[in-house]
Design a protein around this motif. Structure first.
Motif, PDB file in Angstrom:
ATOM      1  N   LEU A  86       0.922  -1.162  -0.069  1.00 10.62           N
ATOM      2  CA  LEU A  86       0.040  -0.024  -0.149  1.00 10.62           C
ATOM      3  C   LEU A  86       0.819   1.272  -0.059  1.00 10.62           C
ATOM      4  O   LEU A  86       0.327   2.342  -0.367  1.00 10.62           O
ATOM      5  CB  LEU A  86      -0.978   0.095   1.207  1.00 10.62           C
ATOM      6  CG  LEU A  86      -2.386  -0.707   1.024  1.00 10.62           C
ATOM      7  CD1 LEU A  86      -2.282  -1.949   0.471  1.00 10.62           C
ATOM      8  CD2 LEU A  86      -3.099  -0.206   2.072  1.00 10.62           C
ATOM      9  N   LEU A  87       2.309   1.134   0.491  1.00  9.96           N
ATOM     10  CA  LEU A  87       2.945   2.309   0.459  1.00  9.96           C
ATOM     11  C   LEU A  87       3.269   2.810  -0.953  1.00  9.96           C
ATOM     12  O   LEU A  87       3.492   3.800  -1.088  1.00  9.96           O
ATOM     13  CB  LEU A  87       4.404   1.822   1.435  1.00  9.96           C
ATOM     14  CG  LEU A  87       5.437   3.233   1.374  1.00  9.96           C
ATOM     15  CD1 LEU A  87       4.735   4.217   2.399  1.00  9.96           C
ATOM     16  CD2 LEU A  87       6.615   2.419   1.950  1.00  9.96           C
ATOM     17  N   LYS A  88       3.240   1.705  -2.192  1.00  6.90           N
ATOM     18  CA  LYS A  88       3.935   2.009  -3.261  1.00  6.90           C
ATOM     19  C   LYS A  88       2.730   2.107  -4.301  1.00  6.90           C
ATOM     20  O   LYS A  88       2.929   2.690  -5.477  1.00  6.90           O
ATOM     21  CB  LYS A  88       4.730   0.965  -3.716  1.00  6.90           C
ATOM     22  CG  LYS A  88       6.052   0.922  -2.738  1.00  6.90           C
ATOM     23  CD  LYS A  88       6.851   2.289  -3.157  1.00  6.90           C
ATOM     24  CE  LYS A  88       8.350   2.217  -2.249  1.00  6.90           C
ATOM     25  NZ  LYS A  88       9.249   3.534  -2.692  1.00  6.90           N
ATOM     26  N   LEU A 101      -3.431   2.188  -6.324  1.00  5.02           N
ATOM     27  CA  LEU A 101      -4.659   1.599  -6.459  1.00  5.02           C
ATOM     28  C   LEU A 101      -4.912   0.426  -5.202  1.00  5.02           C
ATOM     29  O   LEU A 101      -6.235   0.427  -4.858  1.00  5.02           O
ATOM     30  CB  LEU A 101      -4.591   0.432  -7.810  1.00  5.02           C
ATOM     31  CG  LEU A 101      -5.858  -0.410  -7.969  1.00  5.02           C
ATOM     32  CD1 LEU A 101      -7.177   0.466  -8.458  1.00  5.02           C
ATOM     33  CD2 LEU A 101      -5.470  -1.501  -9.155  1.00  5.02           C
ATOM     34  N   LEU A 102      -4.013  -0.205  -4.689  1.00  3.70           N
ATOM     35  CA  LEU A 102      -4.402  -0.988  -3.630  1.00  3.70           C
ATOM     36  C   LEU A 102      -4.785  -0.099  -2.502  1.00  3.70           C
ATOM     37  O   LEU A 102      -5.575  -0.630  -1.474  1.00  3.70           O
ATOM     38  CB  LEU A 102      -3.077  -1.941  -3.264  1.00  3.70           C
ATOM     39  CG  LEU A 102      -2.903  -2.829  -4.299  1.00  3.70           C
ATOM     40  CD1 LEU A 102      -1.337  -3.401  -3.731  1.00  3.70           C
ATOM     41  CD2 LEU A 102      -3.702  -3.778  -4.612  1.00  3.70           C
ATOM     42  N   GLN A 103      -4.293   1.110  -2.397  1.00  2.99           N
ATOM     43  CA  GLN A 103      -4.640   2.096  -1.236  1.00  2.99           C
ATOM     44  C   GLN A 103      -5.997   2.353  -1.176  1.00  2.99           C
ATOM     45  O   GLN A 103      -6.563   2.309  -0.085  1.00  2.99           O
ATOM     46  CB  GLN A 103      -3.821   3.466  -1.313  1.00  2.99           C
ATOM     47  CG  GLN A 103      -2.378   3.233  -0.947  1.00  2.99           C
ATOM     48  CD  GLN A 103      -1.826   4.555  -0.634  1.00  2.99           C
ATOM     49  OE1 GLN A 103      -2.357   5.643  -1.016  1.00  2.99           O
ATOM     50  NE2 GLN A 103      -0.580   4.725  -0.866  1.00  2.99           N
ATOM     51  N   ARG A 104      -6.650   2.755  -2.404  1.00  2.00           N
ATOM     52  CA  ARG A 104      -8.005   3.047  -2.689  1.00  2.00           C
ATOM     53  C   ARG A 104      -8.887   1.650  -2.360  1.00  2.00           C
ATOM     54  O   ARG A 104     -10.067   1.948  -1.752  1.00  2.00           O
ATOM     55  CB  ARG A 104      -8.267   3.736  -4.239  1.00  2.00           C
ATOM     56  CG  ARG A 104      -9.654   3.828  -4.386  1.00  2.00           C
ATOM     57  CD  ARG A 104      -9.752   4.734  -5.762  1.00  2.00           C
ATOM     58  NE  ARG A 104      -9.045   3.960  -6.882  1.00  2.00           N
ATOM     59  CZ  ARG A 104     -10.051   2.769  -7.220  1.00  2.00           C
ATOM     60  NH1 ARG A 104     -11.288   2.519  -7.052  1.00  2.00           N
ATOM     61  NH2 ARG A 104      -9.504   2.111  -8.412  1.00  2.00           N
ATOM     62  N   LEU A 105      -8.421   0.545  -2.895  1.00  2.00           N
ATOM     63  CA  LEU A 105      -9.288  -0.588  -2.878  1.00  2.00           C
ATOM     64  C   LEU A 105      -9.384  -1.156  -1.289  1.00  2.00           C
ATOM     65  O   LEU A 105     -10.323  -1.370  -0.857  1.00  2.00           O
ATOM     66  CB  LEU A 105      -8.786  -1.747  -3.636  1.00  2.00           C
ATOM     67  CG  LEU A 105      -8.709  -1.594  -5.264  1.00  2.00           C
ATOM     68  CD1 LEU A 105      -8.228  -2.862  -5.843  1.00  2.00           C
ATOM     69  CD2 LEU A 105     -10.388  -1.536  -5.571  1.00  2.00           C
ATOM     70  N   SER A 134     -13.578  -4.837  -4.827  1.00  2.00           N
ATOM     71  CA  SER A 134     -12.893  -3.663  -4.192  1.00  2.00           C
ATOM     72  C   SER A 134     -12.333  -3.876  -3.115  1.00  2.00           C
ATOM     73  O   SER A 134     -11.279  -2.993  -2.930  1.00  2.00           O
ATOM     74  CB  SER A 134     -14.281  -2.622  -3.909  1.00  2.00           C
ATOM     75  OG  SER A 134     -14.901  -2.555  -5.285  1.00  2.00           O
ATOM     76  N   GLY A 135     -12.847  -4.397  -2.244  1.00  2.00           N
ATOM     77  CA  GLY A 135     -12.145  -4.681  -0.695  1.00  2.00           C
ATOM     78  C   GLY A 135     -12.104  -5.835  -0.314  1.00  2.00           C
ATOM     79  O   GLY A 135     -13.176  -6.686  -0.798  1.00  2.00           O
ATOM     80  N   ALA A 136     -11.542  -6.314   0.683  1.00  2.00           N
ATOM     81  CA  ALA A 136     -11.639  -7.769   1.287  1.00  2.00           C
ATOM     82  C   ALA A 136     -10.959  -7.735   2.580  1.00  2.00           C
ATOM     83  O   ALA A 136     -10.435  -7.006   3.161  1.00  2.00           O
ATOM     84  CB  ALA A 136     -10.811  -8.781   0.285  1.00  2.00           C
ATOM     85  N   LEU A 141      -1.193  -0.244 -11.318  1.00  2.00           N
ATOM     86  CA  LEU A 141      -1.273  -0.094  -9.619  1.00  2.00           C
ATOM     87  C   LEU A 141      -1.229   1.273  -9.170  1.00  2.00           C
ATOM     88  O   LEU A 141      -1.009   1.430  -8.062  1.00  2.00           O
ATOM     89  CB  LEU A 141      -0.301  -1.099  -9.239  1.00  2.00           C
ATOM     90  CG  LEU A 141      -0.419  -2.545  -9.399  1.00  2.00           C
ATOM     91  CD1 LEU A 141       0.718  -3.282  -9.006  1.00  2.00           C
ATOM     92  CD2 LEU A 141      -1.608  -2.892  -8.647  1.00  2.00           C
ATOM     93  N   LEU A 142      -0.868   2.229 -10.222  1.00  2.00           N
ATOM     94  CA  LEU A 142      -0.726   3.487  -9.815  1.00  2.00           C
ATOM     95  C   LEU A 142       0.624   3.753  -9.031  1.00  2.00           C
ATOM     96  O   LEU A 142       0.627   4.380  -7.945  1.00  2.00           O
ATOM     97  CB  LEU A 142      -2.058   4.201  -8.906  1.00  2.00           C
ATOM     98  CG  LEU A 142      -3.116   4.100  -9.844  1.00  2.00           C
ATOM     99  CD1 LEU A 142      -4.346   4.671  -9.277  1.00  2.00           C
ATOM    100  CD2 LEU A 142      -3.141   5.000 -11.377  1.00  2.00           C
ATOM    101  N   MET A 143       1.743   3.180  -9.441  1.00  2.00           N
ATOM    102  CA  MET A 143       2.954   2.963  -8.793  1.00  2.00           C
ATOM    103  C   MET A 143       3.938   4.563  -9.225  1.00  2.00           C
ATOM    104  O   MET A 143       4.764   4.350  -9.661  1.00  2.00           O
ATOM    105  CB  MET A 143       3.848   1.991  -8.901  1.00  2.00           C
ATOM    106  CG  MET A 143       3.082   0.748  -8.243  1.00  2.00           C
ATOM    107  SD  MET A 143       3.987  -0.932  -8.490  1.00  2.00           S
ATOM    108  CE  MET A 143       5.200  -0.829  -7.228  1.00  2.00           C
ATOM    109  N   THR A 144       3.198   5.741  -8.695  1.00  2.00           N
ATOM    110  CA  THR A 144       3.802   6.760  -9.160  1.00  2.00           C
ATOM    111  C   THR A 144       4.684   7.416  -8.035  1.00  2.00           C
ATOM    112  O   THR A 144       4.494   7.033  -6.926  1.00  2.00           O
ATOM    113  CB  THR A 144       2.601   7.938 -10.000  1.00  2.00           C
ATOM    114  OG1 THR A 144       1.951   8.155  -8.789  1.00  2.00           O
ATOM    115  CG2 THR A 144       1.965   7.105 -10.867  1.00  2.00           C
ATOM    116  N   ASP A 145       5.146   8.823  -8.387  1.00  2.00           N
ATOM    117  CA  ASP A 145       6.195   9.357  -7.338  1.00  2.00           C
ATOM    118  C   ASP A 145       5.054  10.189  -6.566  1.00  2.00           C
ATOM    119  O   ASP A 145       5.468  10.396  -5.352  1.00  2.00           O
ATOM    120  CB  ASP A 145       7.019  10.234  -8.083  1.00  2.00           C
ATOM    121  CG  ASP A 145       8.490   9.529  -8.167  1.00  2.00           C
ATOM    122  OD1 ASP A 145       8.620   8.725  -7.817  1.00  2.00           O
ATOM    123  OD2 ASP A 145       9.146  10.241  -8.841  1.00  2.00           O
ATOM    124  N   SER A 146       3.990  10.322  -6.816  1.00  2.00           N
ATOM    125  CA  SER A 146       3.044  11.261  -6.223  1.00  2.00           C
ATOM    126  C   SER A 146       2.431  10.218  -4.945  1.00  2.00           C
ATOM    127  O   SER A 146       1.872  10.641  -3.957  1.00  2.00           O
ATOM    128  CB  SER A 146       1.832  11.502  -6.945  1.00  2.00           C
ATOM    129  OG  SER A 146       1.073  10.678  -7.484  1.00  2.00           O
TER     130      SER A 146
END
Length: 530
Positions: free
Chosen positions: A47-49, A52-56, A67-69, A116-121
Motif C-alpha cells: 500500500l505504501l507504493k 490502486l491498492l490504497q484505494r481498494l 473492491s475490498g476484502a 497499480l498507480l505506482m507513481t512518485d505522487s
C-alpha cells in the motif's frame, strides 16, 4: 541487450499449493488473486507504493469483493495487465527484492505499474518513474532493445498500445535504419553470408521481420516517405518479412486468416518502381495469394507486376499447384498475357526488349516441358499454351522441340493428326545442329517432320540458302510449291534400299564432320519412310 537491476534483498517468494507467499516473520494480512494464483502478502510495503491498492483497501468491507476484502478473502484484480509475472515484479519492487529489467519484461512491468498507480505522487522513489528512466536511457538508444520491446507489445495481454511508448520506439528504429551502413556500430541479426567485413545495407531487415504486422507496416511507410532508402532495400525487407511470416506455398496445409492479412499487406507495400522486388518473389506472393483467397484486386495487381518482370523468373516459379499433382496453368497464361501486353506497348524492336523476350521464351519452353508430362494435358491445351508467345519470341526451337517430344513420349496414343498438329509448330531451321541430329533419329516424330528435318540438314550441308524466312514445318512442306515438290520427291525416294545406286538412301557421299548428318540415322529414317 541492456539490463537494470533494482532492489537489494534476495528473492524470498515461494510457492505452496498454488499459492505464492513471501518469507517473513510477520503474518500475511493481504491476499491478492491474479487469474488463478493467490498471493499471501503484507499491506504495509504494497500500500505504501501502490495507489490502486490504497484505494481498494480503504473502501468499506461491505463493498463488492472486487473492491475490498477481509484478510480471509482475496482481493481480486481481474484482467491484470501482464498477468502473474508482471504483478510479481511490482510486488518484489515493493519489498525491495532484487529484480532485473530488460527489453523482454519492460512493457509488462510498465503496464502493471501503471495499473497499480505506482507513481512518485504516491511514494518516492517509485516503480513507474524507474521504468521510464530505463526506457529513455537504455531501450531507446539501442537497436536490439528497441526492436525487442516493440515486438513484445503485441504479445502482452492485452496488447500494449500506449502511443507515448510505441511512437518513440518506431521513430528510434526508423532513424537507425536510415543511418548510413558505414556508421552502424550496434549489433544486429544477419543470418545470410556477408561477402566482406563491411556492414551490409540490408542489415536491419531480419530484425524488423520479428515485428507485428501493424508495426512493420508503419515502419515501412515511414521509410518510404522519408525517401532515404532505395526501393530495392524496401523490397528486400518485404521479402525477408514474407519468408518469416508466410509459409511455403508448395507445402501449405492449414491456412488461416492471418496469412491472408500478411499477404495482402505485403503486396500493398511493394514500391511502384520496377525491380524493387524480384520476379520470383512476385510469383511466390501470387501463389500464396491464390491459396489463401486474397482479394481479386490484390491478385490482379500481382499478376500485372509479375508480368512486367516475367523475364526474371525460373521454371519453378511458374509451377502453380492447385492440389497435389494438379497444376494450374490459367495463372501462368494470365501472367504471360500481362507480359505480352507490356511488350506490345513498349518498343519491341529495342535490343533489351528482344533480350527480355528471349529469356521469357527460354523459361516458358522449359515450363512447357514440365506440363507436357501431365497425362491430363490435352493436345488442344498444349498447343494453345505453346502458341501464347509470338513467333519472334523464339530465336531457336530447341526448347519447344524438347517440350513436344516430352508430350509425345507421355501421350503415346495420339493420332497422326494430333502428332502433326504438335510438330508443325517446330521450325526446323531454328533447331541447333545437336537438336536437329537428335530429332532426325527420333522415332516419335511424324514422317513429314522427319522429311523436313532431312531436307534442312541436306540444304545446310550443301551450303545452299534458297529460303531465308522462318516458316514452320507445316508451312515449308505444304505452303510452298517448290519445297513441297522436293519433300514429295524425297518421300518417293525414301523406300528400302534395293542395293542399286540412287535408290533408298541415295548416292550422297558419307560425311563425318561436325553438324553433318550421320549416315546410320539417315538410313533409319529412310527405312521408316519406306
Amino acid at each position: 541487450m541492456k539490463y537494470m537491476k533494482l532492489g537489494t534483498k534476495p528473492d524470498t517468494f515461494y510457492t505452496e499449493e498454488a499459492t505464492r507467499s513471501v518469507l517473513s516473520d510477520v503474518p500475511s494480512d493481504l491476499i491478492i488473486q491474479i487469474n488463478n494464483t493467490k498471493y499471501l502478502l503484507h499491506k504495509f510495503p504494497l500500500l505504501l507504493k501502490c495507489g490502486l491498492l490504497q484505494r481498494l483497501c480503504s473502501d468499506s468491507p461491505s463493498s463488492s469483493p472486487a473492491s475490498g476484502a477481509s484478510p480471509s478473502s482475496p482481493l481480486i484484480l481481474p484482467d491484470f495487465p501482464g498477468g502473474e509475472a508482471a504483478f510479481e515484479l511490482c510486488a518484489k519492487f515493493c519489498y525491495n527484492i532484487s529484480i532485473t529489467l530488460s527489453a523482454h519484461n519492460f512493457l509488462p512491468a510498465l503496464s502493471a505499474a501503471s495499473y497499480l498507480l505506482m507513481t512518485d505522487s504516491i511514494s518516492r522513489p517509485n516503480f513507474l518513474p524507474k521504468l521510464h528512466t530505463f526506457f529513455l536511457s537504455f531501450i531507446l538508444p539501442n537497436w536490439k532493445d528497441s526492436v525487442v520491446t516493440l515486438a513484445s507489445s503485441s504479445s502482452t495481454s492485452p496488447p500494449f498500445s500506449d502511443p507515448t511508448i510505441i511512437r518513440p520506439l518506431i521513430d528510434s528504429i526508423v532513424s537507425k535504419i536510415l543511418t548510413p551502413a558505414s556508421q552502424v556500430t550496434w549489433s544486429f541479426t544477419y543470418s545470410r553470408r556477408i561477402s566482406n567485413s563491411s556492414t551490409p545495407k540490408d542489415w536491419w531487415t531480419e530484425d524488423i521481420a520479428e515485428l507485428d504486422l501493424n508495426h512493420f507496416r508503419t515502419i515501412v511507410s515511414c521509410l518510404k516517405s522519408s525517401g532515404g532508402l532505395p526501393p530495392a532495400l524496401i523490397g528486400e525487407a518485404l521479402h525477408v518479412y514474407s519468408v518469416k511470416n508466410l509459409p511455403d506455398p508448395n507445402g501449405m496445409v492449414e491456412l488461416r486468416g492471418k496469412e491472408r492479412r500478411v499477404l495482402e499487406a505485403v503486396a500493398s507495400m511493394i514500391p511502384i518502381e520496377d525491380g524493387a522486388v524480384s520476379g520470383g518473389f512476385l510469383m511466390r506472393l501470387l501463389k500464396i495469394g491464390i491459396l489463401v483467397g486474397a482479394s481479386t484486386s490484390v491478385r490482379a495487381e500481382l499478376v500485372r507486376r509479375a508480368g512486367r518482370q516475367l523475364d526474371e523468373v525460373s521454371v519453378g516459379d511458374l509451377v502453380f499447384y492447385v492440389r497435389e499433382g494438379v497444376v494450374d496453368i490459367g495463372v501462368v497464361e494470365a501472367v504471360v498475357e500481362s507480359f505480352l501486353e507490356g511488350f506490345r506497348r513498349r518498343r519491341a524492336v529495342e535490343k533489351d526488349e528482344r533480350e527480355r523476350m528471349r529469356r521469357v521464351a527460354k523459361v516458358f519452353d522449359e515450363y512447357l516441358g514440365f506440363v507436357a508430362g501431365d497425362r491430363e494435358m490435352t493436345v488442344e491445351k498444349f498447343v494453345e499454351l505453346s502458341t501464347l508467345l509470338p513467333e519472334v519470341a523464339r530465336e531457336e526451337h530447341d526448347g519447344l522441340y524438347r517440350a513436344i517430344d516430352t508430350f509425345l513420349e507421355e501421350h503415346q496414343d495420339l493420332s497422326k493428326a494430333d502428332k502433326k498438329r504438335l510438330c508443325q509448330m517446330i521450325d526446323c531451321r531454328k533447331l541447333s545442329p545437336e537438336a536437329r541430329s537428335q530429332a532426325i533419329a527420333n522415332d516419335r516424330l511424324p514422317l513429314r517432320t522427319l522429311v523436313q528435318l532431312l531436307f534442312v540438314e541436306q540444304e545446310r550441308m550443301a551450303g545452299t540458302r534458297e529460303f531465308r524466312g522462318s516458316p514452320t514445318a507445316h508451312q515449308t512442306v505444304e505452303g510452298e510449291d517448290h519445297r513441297r515438290r522436293r519433300a514429295e520427291e524425297m518421300t518417293e525416294r525414301g523406300r528400302p534400299s534395293t542395293g542399286k545406286k540412287g535408290e533408298g538412301s541415295g548416292s550422297k557421299p558419307e560425311h563425318k564432320g561436325r553438324g553433318e548428318v550421320d549416315v546410320e540415322k539417315k538410313k533409319k529414317v529412310e527405312k521408316r519412310l519406306g
